[in-house]
Design an enzyme around this catalytic site. Structure first.
Site, short mmCIF file in Angstrom:
data_model
loop_
_atom_site.label_atom_id
_atom_site.label_comp_id
_atom_site.label_asym_id
_atom_site.label_seq_id
_atom_site.Cartn_x
_atom_site.Cartn_y
_atom_site.Cartn_z
N GLU A 62 66.46 49.49 -34.10
CA GLU A 62 67.24 49.56 -32.85
C GLU A 62 68.23 50.72 -32.81
OE1 GLU A 62 68.94 45.66 -32.36
OE2 GLU A 62 66.98 44.67 -32.39
N GLU A 74 58.15 40.86 -33.29
CA GLU A 74 59.08 39.74 -33.10
C GLU A 74 58.70 38.97 -31.85
OE1 GLU A 74 63.20 40.96 -33.43
OE2 GLU A 74 62.72 42.52 -34.90
#
Length: 380
Positions: free
Chosen positions: A166, A272
């Site tokens: 991220e 995810e």
């Protein structure tokens, strides 16, 4: 969808539950033939994330389910820096060692998550003991120590690493995190990949992020990958976190990202995956864990169970996703669910705490849901 799956949508809720129980018994009686890892064995790895609670409690029932269904596991939290090194120089290996041992015991592809991330870092990571912010040279030292220590311990055991997590801020370019500000730019990203490759030349190294369908984010990352390839930065894959909902993101954009990253030589990992069935909070569709919103009953409409019509929508969405994955099986290495059953999903509390969500393939009793059977039916 085959006739069995279509028939399920036409049954009443009682019949639907009865059929699910019958199929669950069949699966439990012939586990080795019916696990998702075997059904999708010729397509891609099927994975799940293992929580700290599962590791700490040594939940054998859940571990048996994981071993039956999956051939890849990700460390949901136990390898994040705040958990494995809660203070500088103080390491806690208990849960991480249990996680790796479980994966080795069951001959799984093990994913280390995540070496470099702006969240879930120790309170003292970016400051000196006197509270003064660290400088660039000290951050390099701490990052190098963290990466070297983890990768030395698990070299040859962990095949896949989420090296950087991220680091891109949607369509704004690099996220201006403490990493970015202290380093004076994004040099830390390149350094992390080079060091990870140095530590284990055989490891598969991934950049992992959410909202990877965002066209601006996609364009920025493609440019980064091209630059890295020209300069020999060892990046091997892109992780699309795949935190999706019933009607977002646009699957055309999601597919465009799979194709764009693969065109640059990247292997694709959907890292995810879950499908949120609850109302979106204030147009929130990301995964920035610092975002939290106030509880309201209208944002928690199913506290006592998921209605049949919503169960059907969840099932249909999972089928859409897995049809897309199968279409691009030549580009995709792994599909990982972010948790195994609904009760352990982080989506019960994010971005609104106290909600009851139903985003995974197994319910709170660890029984397969209609969505599980529909996903399995795609390969029967």
């Amino acid at each position: 969808m085959n006739p069995i799956s279509r028939r399920k949508f036409l049954l009443g809720s009682a019949s639907l539950a009865a059929l699910a129980n019958l199929k669950a018994c069949a699966i439990n009686g012939a586990a080795e033939r019916t696990g998702l890892k075997n059904l999708y064995g010729d397509d891609f790895l099927m994975g799940t994330a293992i929580s700290n609670q599962t590791l700490a409690d040594d939940d054998q029932h859940l571990k048996t389910l994981i071993a039956r269904e999956f051939n890849s596991i990700t460390a949901e939290n136990c390898m994040k820096s705040a958990l494995v090194q809660p203070r500088q120089g103080e390491w806690d290996w208990e849960l991480a060692d249990r996680f790796v041992a479980f994966g080795q015991q069951h001959n799984m592809d093990i994913v280390g998550h995540a070496l470099v991330w702006h969240s879930q870092v120790p309170e003292d990571f970016f400051v000196y003991p006197n509270g003064r912010p660290i400088d660039r040279s000290e951050l390099i030292k701490r990052m190098d120590t963290h990466i070297r220590t983890l990768m030395e311990r698990y070299k040859g055991k962990i095949k896949i690493w989420d090296v950087v997590n991220e680091a891109i801020d949607e369509d704004k370019g690099w996220r201006e995190s403490a990493w970015f500000k202290t380093m004076g730019g994004a040099d830390y990203v390149e350094r992390a990949f080079r060091l990870a490759h140095e530590m284990d030349p055989d490891a598969h190294l991934i950049y992992n992020d959410y909202n990877m369908h965002n066209p601006g984010k996609r364009e920025f990352l493609v440019d980064v990958i091209r630059d890295y390839k020209k300069r020999g930065v060892p990046i091997h894959g892109v992780g699309l976190q795949s935190h999706v909902g019933l009607d977002y993101p646009d699957l055309g954009e999601f597919e465009a990202s799979i194709e764009a990253y693969a065109a640059e030589g990247m292997r694709i990992h959907c890292t995810e995956l879950e499908i949120d069935v609850l109302p979106v909070a204030w147009e929130h569709t990301g995964a920035n864990i610092s975002d939290n919103f106030e509880y309201a009953d209208e944002l928690n409409p199913y506290p006592d169970g998921l209605p049949e019509d919503m169960q059907e929508r969840l099932t249909e969405r999972y089928v859409e996703m897995f049809k897309l994955f199968l279409k691009h099986r030549d580009k995709i290495d792994r599909i990982t669910l972010w948790g195994t059953h609904d009760g352990e999903s982080w989506k019960n509390n994010f971005p609104v705490g106290g909600r009851t969500n139903y985003p995974l393939l197994f319910d709170r009793d660890m029984q397969p849901k209609p969505a599980y059977f529909a996903v399995a039916d795609l390969k029967r």
